[in-house]
Design a protein around this motif. Structure first.
Motif, short mmCIF file in Angstrom:
data_model
loop_
_atom_site.label_atom_id
_atom_site.label_comp_id
_atom_site.label_asym_id
_atom_site.label_seq_id
_atom_site.Cartn_x
_atom_site.Cartn_y
_atom_site.Cartn_z
N ILE A 1 0.84 -1.20 0.00
CA ILE A 1 0.00 0.00 0.00
C ILE A 1 0.88 1.26 0.00
O ILE A 1 0.63 2.21 -0.74
N GLY A 2 1.95 1.21 0.82
CA GLY A 2 2.86 2.36 0.86
C GLY A 2 3.55 2.58 -0.48
O GLY A 2 3.67 3.72 -0.94
N LEU A 3 3.98 1.48 -1.13
CA LEU A 3 4.63 1.61 -2.44
C LEU A 3 3.66 2.17 -3.47
O LEU A 3 4.05 2.98 -4.31
N LEU A 4 2.39 1.74 -3.38
CA LEU A 4 1.36 2.28 -4.27
C LEU A 4 1.29 3.79 -4.12
O LEU A 4 1.23 4.52 -5.12
N GLY A 5 1.34 4.25 -2.87
CA GLY A 5 1.32 5.69 -2.63
C GLY A 5 2.54 6.38 -3.21
O GLY A 5 2.43 7.43 -3.84
#
Lengths: 190, 102
Positions: B19-23
């Motif tokens: 999720i963080g990488l998506l951000g």
């Protein structure tokens, strides 16, 4: 039983909060969702018996880091809607999941092949904060002091970077003075 | 299913990390990019605490503490730089920061 319920409840809550943080178009929603996610993360630390880490997570992350972000956002125009990078969301999501799995594989592969050695075992008959104190002030004393110096350097850097031209206040200056100051600023940029 | 093991926590850590990488990949606003970085650091912390619990080893918790210290100093310096940039240019858009493009 209760551990499983707590784990699934908090993992769903955390994932939803972080998903809101990375997808919302309102900066304030993102800030609030991130703060909530940090609090939910601390629940995992309490479940895992790392009480001290959970308390530090709440105090440092939601108390200090989020407050710092909230202060920082007063400088920026947060009412405007955020624009995001164009491109297929499916490709972005696929790439990020793939790279996350690769990162985990890279770090887990050596652990699986050579069995983890316990280097700092839990000390019997002590609470979590007591044993953390014992390990932190013996084995990890030098990194602890280095972290303290690093925090001091970061504090000074933050003050120097953010505190430039803090001595003049735009609300107290006359209209002409602001124009002159902006003109001088533009000349510096050119 | 009902017995929570190390694998559960590692999977959760991976999900939060992605999720963080998506951000990081989709955000253009630098402040939002900072938020995504915090998510990455938190996801790793969960993994460290879980390994520390299941191997009866305090090293994982120690590393989590140092990660929190690094995150705090990163926020202080990064936010100072962002404010300095915003005062000069009036925006914190990532695509506008191309002054060193050849």
């Amino acid at each position: 039983m209760f551990e499983a319920i707590a784990f699934y409840l908090f993992s769903i809550l955390t994932a939803v909060m972080f998903y809101i943080t990375v997808t919302t178009k309102q900066a304030l929603f993102a800030l609030t969702a991130l703060a909530a996610g940090m609090i939910f993360i601390s629940a995992f630390f309490f479940i895992l018996g790392a009480d001290f880490l959970g308390v530090v997570q709440i105090i440092v992350y939601t108390g200090a880091v989020m407050a710092l972000y909230a202060f920082g956002m007063m400088f920026f125009d947060t009412t405007r809607e955020l624009k995001e990078r164009s491109g297929s969301p499916l490709i972005t999501a696929g790439l990020s999941i793939l790279s996350a799995v690769f990162v985990v594989l890279i770090f887990v592969a050596p652990i699986v092949s050579t069995k983890i050695q316990v280097t700092a075992p839990l000390i019997a008959g002590t609470t979590n904060s007591q044993s953390i104190g014992m390990v932190l002030f013996t084995k990890y004393l030098v990194p602890f002091e280095l972290a303290a110096v690093m925090l001091l350097v970061a504090m000074i850097a933050g003050i120097v970077l953010a505190g430039k031209k803090m001595d003049r206040s735009l609300t107290l200056m006359a209209e002409e003075e602001i124009m002159i100051a902006e003109e001088a600023n533009r000349k510096v940029l050119l | 299913m009902m017995e929570i093991g190390l694998t559960h926590y590692l999977v959760l850590s991976t999900v939060l990390f992605s999720i963080g990488l998506l951000g990081v990949m989709r955000r253009k606003n630098l402040l939002m990019l900072f938020f995504a970085t915090e998510i990455l650091l938190n996801a790793v912390n969960v993994g460290f605490a879980a390994i520390s619990h299941y191997y009866n080893d305090l090293t994982g918790q120690m590393f989590a503490f140092f990660i929190i210290a690094i995150a705090a100093s990163e926020v202080a310096v990064g936010l100072g730089l962002l404010i300095a940039w915003y005062k000069r240019h009036g925006n914190i858009n990532l695509d506008a920061m191309s002054s060193m493009r050849g």
